[in-house]
Scaffold this active site. Structure first.
Site, PDB file in Angstrom:
ATOM      1  N   SER A   1       9.764   1.090  -7.534  1.00 17.30           N
ATOM      2  CA  SER A   1      10.513  -0.159  -7.781  1.00 17.30           C
ATOM      3  C   SER A   1       9.776  -1.347  -7.158  1.00 17.30           C
ATOM      4  CB  SER A   1      11.949  -0.063  -7.265  1.00 17.30           C
ATOM      5  OG  SER A   1      12.061   0.514  -5.999  1.00 17.30           O
TER       6      SER A   1
ATOM      7  N   GLY B   1       8.820   2.061  -2.048  1.00 22.20           N
ATOM      8  CA  GLY B   1       7.540   2.064  -1.346  1.00 22.20           C
ATOM      9  C   GLY B   1       6.418   2.418  -2.301  1.00 22.20           C
ATOM     10  N   LEU B   2       5.204   2.283  -1.838  1.00 20.75           N
ATOM     11  CA  LEU B   2       4.036   2.589  -2.661  1.00 20.75           C
ATOM     12  C   LEU B   2       3.992   4.055  -3.056  1.00 20.75           C
ATOM     13  CD1 LEU B   2       1.340   0.630  -0.612  1.00 20.75           C
ATOM     14  CD2 LEU B   2       2.105   0.052  -2.925  1.00 20.75           C
ATOM     15  N   SER B   3       3.267   4.347  -4.110  1.00 23.19           N
ATOM     16  CA  SER B   3       2.981   5.731  -4.461  1.00 23.19           C
ATOM     17  C   SER B   3       2.245   6.388  -3.299  1.00 23.19           C
ATOM     18  CB  SER B   3       2.103   5.774  -5.722  1.00 23.19           C
ATOM     19  OG  SER B   3       1.758   7.098  -6.047  1.00 23.19           O
ATOM     20  N   GLY B   4       2.692   7.556  -2.902  1.00 15.89           N
ATOM     21  CA  GLY B   4       2.060   8.237  -1.786  1.00 15.89           C
ATOM     22  C   GLY B   4       2.616   7.859  -0.429  1.00 15.89           C
ATOM     23  N   SER B   5       3.620   6.984  -0.413  1.00 17.76           N
ATOM     24  CA  SER B   5       4.193   6.571   0.875  1.00 17.76           C
ATOM     25  C   SER B   5       5.091   7.647   1.473  1.00 17.76           C
ATOM     26  CB  SER B   5       4.987   5.267   0.709  1.00 17.76           C
ATOM     27  OG  SER B   5       6.063   5.444  -0.190  1.00 17.76           O
ATOM     28  N   GLY B   6       5.529   8.577   0.639  1.00 15.00           N
ATOM     29  CA  GLY B   6       6.378   9.661   1.137  1.00 15.00           C
ATOM     30  C   GLY B   6       7.820   9.578   0.679  1.00 15.00           C
ATOM     31  N   LYS B   7       8.097   8.788  -0.353  1.00 13.72           N
ATOM     32  CA  LYS B   7       9.465   8.610  -0.830  1.00 13.72           C
ATOM     33  C   LYS B   7      10.095   9.923  -1.271  1.00 13.72           C
ATOM     34  CE  LYS B   7       8.356   5.784  -4.052  1.00 13.72           C
ATOM     35  NZ  LYS B   7       6.917   5.881  -3.761  1.00 13.72           N
ATOM     36  N   SER B   8       9.398  10.664  -2.124  1.00 18.30           N
ATOM     37  CA  SER B   8       9.968  11.906  -2.658  1.00 18.30           C
ATOM     38  C   SER B   8      10.158  12.947  -1.565  1.00 18.30           C
ATOM     39  CB  SER B   8       9.063  12.471  -3.772  1.00 18.30           C
ATOM     40  OG  SER B   8       9.041  11.600  -4.887  1.00 18.30           O
TER      41      SER B   8
END
Length: 204
Positions: free
Chosen positions: A117, A43-50
């Site tokens: 990615s 997902g985009l940066s800031g989407s909440g992946k981490s």
């Protein structure tokens, strides 16, 4: 005269042969009482992946599962610190992470790989490393506007100001998954809801 390191079809030198262990992936997973898998969060940066990846690992650990979390920033501190942000380096970044994830799955672990990615072909190349059912693509779907509003690292602002080049979603594309196993909407749903959705799909 051919080189002793003449390349094979799989791009490994002829003198490099895979050494099979007497303990199999199935054996390792059985010892841990789980099915080894790779949960690939994109997902985009800031989407909440981490944030989601960390919450997933905590929840899985609470269930007695054996896990390992690979985070995009963490990997670039060590294994991939030699790579930049060009398209070629991003592809190599994901190639290495895919291979590392495969090894960790071979160890019988549930691996959570959280990476922007951005390129669909790179994610499909990673998927091809795994057996059917082992690679679960989780699309952490949040609109660009929501990601920019969060901007936890201030990266979008820098990209808009021209201080960061080739930033995904601004001047470098993000190719959303076409058929992910799981999609979570972090702009509409809270963290607990997203965690439960992923766990419901993988803890069977």
């Amino acid at each position: 005269m051919s080189s002793p390191y003449e390349q094979r079809d799989n791009d490994s030198p002829v003198e490099v042969v895979w050494h099979a262990s007497g303990v199999s992936k199935a054996d390792r997973a059985k010892l841990k009482g789980q099915q080894a898998r790779c949960l690939w969060l994109t997902g985009l940066s800031g989407s909440g992946k981490s944030t989601l990846a960390n919450a997933l690992e905590v929840a899985l650990a609470a269930q007695g599962r054996h896990t390992y979390l690979l985070d995009g920033d963490n990997v670039r501190h060590g294994l991939n610190k030699d790579l930049g942000m060009t398209d070629e380096d991003r592809t190599e970044n994901i190639r290495r992470v895919g291979e590392l994830s495969k090894l960790l799955v071979d160890a019988g672990l549930i691996v959570i790989s959280a990476f922007i990615s951005p390129f669909r072909s790179d994610r499909e190349a990673a998927r091809a490393l795994f057996e059917p059912g082992e690679f679960i693509e989780v699309y952490v779907n949040a609109p660009l506007a929501a990601c920019e509003q969060r901007d936890p690292k201030g990266l979008y602002q820098k990209a808009r100001e021209g201080l960061i080049k080739d930033f995904t979603g601004i001047d470098s594309p993000y190719e959303a998954p076409e058929a992910p196993e799981i999609t979570v909407d972090t702009a509409a749903d809270d963290l607990d809801t997203c965690v439960r959705k992923v766990l419901a799909a993988v803890c069977n």
